[in-house]
Design a protein around this motif. Structure first.
Motif: not given
Length: 70
Positions: A14-41
């Motif tokens: 996975i390239s940095d560009a792949d990660v940046a693309n997910v962060l820039a336009s995610p299909a889904r965003v949700s808080p982590e179940q075990d740690n709501p201070d973390r976000t899952r994209f």
């Protein structure tokens, strides 16, 4: 990006560009179940977890994703 996240991204090809693309336009965003201070994209077959400060903590291919694009 933490060292662990960087290592996982490299291991999964996975390239940095792949990660940046997910962060820039995610299909889904949700808080982590075990740690709501973390976000899952999720998007493009990837999952990226960030901390409250935006640091990328974890990167992986989503389960069941072939990476071939649909």
């Amino acid at each position: 990006m933490t060292r662990g996240a960087r290592r996982a991204a490299t291991d999964f090809g996975i390239s940095d560009a792949d990660v940046a693309n997910v962060l820039a336009s995610p299909a889904r965003v949700s808080p982590e179940q075990d740690n709501p201070d973390r976000t899952r994209f999720s998007g493009d077959g990837l999952t990226v977890v960030t901390g409250a400060d935006g640091t990328v903590l974890h990167v992986s291919r989503r389960r069941g994703s072939s990476g071939s694009g649909s």
